[in-house]
Design an enzyme around this catalytic site. Structure first.
Site: not given
Length: 225
Positions: A25-27, A52, A82-83, A107, A133
């Site tokens: 994803g973003s990061q 992706s 995180d979830e 994180h 990201g």
């Protein structure tokens, strides 16, 4: 405050180890692509049904199912929301975490709050870019970087800080500066930023209002705005 730069890092600590980036994803896309451009051996771990997969393959990256990527990686960076991270870790990553491997995060939420509990013989560190990201990737491609936080949670091998610094350098963070911290402080900073953003979006409070709230001790987090 200790700040490190490229001169303090040695990429050889990660260039001779396979790195599994879990998520794209973003990061995830930024880490994987920057590390590959830094000469690292990168594999991306994704569900076979993920949209992706095609994106990672188009970027020239090798893609494997999450568990297989985690098994192959000596450094396993988890870059899912995180979830979702605890569930992904327990079902797909934990079985692959053998003694001496390196488990990494961008994180510290799962580690700090105990949702993820790696074995004591596994090294655990965090490299947290202080930007999204797309910015991490853009800055890297321009020869610059986004500052990062670095924290070590477990270090049975005795070289986890060196591995973390090399990783931060590999994604471009050490070009701008890598600040040493710990998982607790990174979470404090992250929660305050998200809380401030939520207040602004929900109530339309501007930065002056936030400062007034802080003075009234209604908003924690001195020095983060």
């Amino acid at each position: 405050m200790q700040v490190y730069y490229d001169k303090d890092a040695d990429l050889k600590y990660i260039q001779n180890r396979k790195i599994a980036v879990i998520g794209f994803g973003s990061q995830g896309h930024a880490h994987a692509m920057n590390l590959a451009d830094s000469g690292c051996d990168v594999v991306v771990g994704l569900k076979s049904t993920s949209a992706s997969v095609a994106k990672a393959q188009k970027a020239g990256l090798r893609v494997l199912p999450v568990r297989q990527a985690a098994e192959q990686g000596e450094i396993v960076m988890i870059l899912v929301p995180d979830e979702l991270a605890p569930g992904v870790y327990e079902s797909e990553v934990a079985p692959a975490m053998k003694a001496g491997k390196y488990l990494a995060f961008s994180h510290g939420f799962g580690i700090h709050f105990g949702f993820i509990k790696p074995p004591k013989d596994v090294n655990v560190f965090m490299v947290a870019p202080k930007g999204p990201g797309h910015l991490v990737r853009h800055q890297f491609s321009q020869g610059a970087g986004v500052p990062c936080l670095l924290a070590v949670h477990q270090d049975p091998s005795g070289d986890t800080k060196k591995i973390g610094l090399a990783y931060a350098s590999g994604i471009g963070g050490a070009r701008a500066g890598v600040i040493e911290t710990n998982f607790r402080e990174e979470n404090r900073d992250g929660f305050v930023r998200r809380a401030v953003g939520l207040v602004r979006r929900t109530y339309g409070v501007d930065s002056g209002g936030i400062r007034d709230a802080r003075r009234s001790r209604l908003c924690a987090g001195d020095g983060v705005l």
